[in-house]
Enzyme design. Structure first.
Site, PDB file in Angstrom:
ATOM      1  CE  LYS A  48     -11.476 -54.399 -68.105  1.00 14.05           C
ATOM      2  NZ  LYS A  48     -11.889 -54.380 -66.669  1.00 14.05           N
ATOM      3  CE  LYS A  50     -10.660 -59.526 -67.684  1.00 13.04           C
ATOM      4  NZ  LYS A  50     -10.328 -59.285 -66.289  1.00 13.04           N
TER       5      LYS A  50
HETATM    6  N1  C2G Z   1      -6.164 -59.663 -59.508  1.00 11.27           N
HETATM    7  C1  C2G Z   1      -5.208 -60.238 -58.664  1.00 11.27           C
HETATM    8  N2  C2G Z   1      -4.993 -61.572 -58.726  1.00 11.27           N
HETATM    9  C2  C2G Z   1      -5.695 -62.350 -59.591  1.00 11.27           C
HETATM   10  C3  C2G Z   1      -6.666 -61.771 -60.439  1.00 11.27           C
HETATM   11  C4  C2G Z   1      -6.890 -60.412 -60.373  1.00 11.27           C
HETATM   12  O1  C2G Z   1      -4.558 -59.529 -57.867  1.00 11.27           O
HETATM   13  N3  C2G Z   1      -5.444 -63.687 -59.616  1.00 11.27           N
HETATM   14  C5  C2G Z   1      -6.372 -58.215 -59.433  1.00 11.27           C
HETATM   15  C6  C2G Z   1      -6.081 -57.522 -60.765  1.00 11.27           C
HETATM   16  O2  C2G Z   1      -4.687 -57.252 -60.876  1.00 11.27           O
HETATM   17  C7  C2G Z   1      -6.914 -56.254 -60.643  1.00 11.27           C
HETATM   18  C8  C2G Z   1      -8.109 -56.706 -59.786  1.00 11.27           C
HETATM   19  O3  C2G Z   1      -7.731 -57.935 -59.154  1.00 11.27           O
HETATM   20  O4  C2G Z   1      -6.174 -55.241 -59.945  1.00 11.27           O
HETATM   21  C9  C2G Z   1      -9.351 -56.948 -60.618  1.00 11.27           C
HETATM   22  O5  C2G Z   1      -9.022 -57.924 -61.597  1.00 11.27           O
HETATM   23  P1  C2G Z   1      -9.920 -57.981 -62.938  1.00 11.27           P
HETATM   24  O6  C2G Z   1     -11.339 -58.097 -62.573  1.00 11.27           O
HETATM   25  O7  C2G Z   1      -9.290 -58.976 -63.870  1.00 11.27           O
HETATM   26  O8  C2G Z   1      -9.687 -56.500 -63.486  1.00 11.27           O
HETATM   27  P2  C2G Z   1      -9.082 -56.068 -64.900  1.00 11.27           P
HETATM   28  O9  C2G Z   1      -9.810 -56.722 -66.001  1.00 11.27           O
HETATM   29  O10 C2G Z   1      -7.622 -56.214 -64.792  1.00 11.27           O
HETATM   30  O11 C2G Z   1      -9.543 -54.536 -64.969  1.00 11.27           O
HETATM   31  O12 C2G Z   1      -9.074 -49.878 -65.450  1.00 11.27           O
HETATM   32  C10 C2G Z   1      -8.561 -51.039 -64.831  1.00 11.27           C
HETATM   33  C11 C2G Z   1      -9.278 -52.272 -65.304  1.00 11.27           C
HETATM   34  O13 C2G Z   1     -10.684 -52.124 -65.186  1.00 11.27           O
HETATM   35  C12 C2G Z   1      -8.810 -53.483 -64.499  1.00 11.27           C
END
Ligand code: C2G
Length: 131
Positions: A48, A50
């Site tokens: 990802k 990340k």
């Molecule tokens: N999120 C949110 N507000 C933020 C940060 C994150 O609502 N300020 C939500 C994201 O939209 C996501 C969840 O929290 O639905 C988890 O965020 P992340 O850990 O950044 O996940 P991500 O890298 O987007 O991975 O297959 C799907 C992916 O694994 C999602």
């Protein structure tokens, strides 16, 4: 393992848990079903592009202590969601709207809700403050 109770599924890295994550998990929980989280493994985070500060086991331990989160399982690939939905008998798939429409191909199997992403907070911003 046949799971009869329906659940709400969500996926993510959830590094350095913050109120944006919590708000999403509370909205998931408010749907009234147990919440199960597909947590990106450290290896999947590389795919990802990340860089999480906390390792998988630490991120899992935190999430398992959130009300109504009944299980946390590894998210290792982009395309495991279909099997997970069937395996965990998911009624809802919840994501922040930064993922808007990205999972609509799963809609015949599950009801998808994209909730507004909480602005001005992210794990990467928190990590920057630390550095
Ligand atoms: N999120 C949110 N507000 C933020 C940060 C994150 O609502 N300020 C939500 C994201 O939209 C996501 C969840 O929290 O639905 C988890 O965020 P992340 O850990 O950044 O996940 P991500 O890298 O987007 O991975 O297959 C799907 C992916 O694994 C999602």
């Amino acid at each position: 393992m046949e799971i009869s109770t329906q659940c709400t599924l969500t996926y993510g890295t959830f590094d350095v848990l913050h109120y944006g994550h919590i708000r999403l998990l509370m909205k998931a929980s408010a749907l009234g079903l147990p919440v199960r989280i597909g947590l990106s493994t450290d290896e999947f985070n590389i795919l990802k592009n990340k860089k999480a500060m906390l390792k998988y086991e630490a991120r899992k331990e935190i999430l398992l202590n959130i009300k109504n989160v009944v299980s946390v399982f590894p998210e290792e690939t982009w395309d495991q969601k279909r099997n997970d939905i069937l395996k965990y008998n998911a009624k809802y798939l919840i994501m922040g709207d930064d993922w808007e429409s990205k999972f609509d191909h799963l809609s015949p199997l599950v009801e998808i809700r994209y909730f507004e992403r909480t602005p001005y907070i992210s794990s990467s911003e928190i990590r920057e403050i630390r550095n």
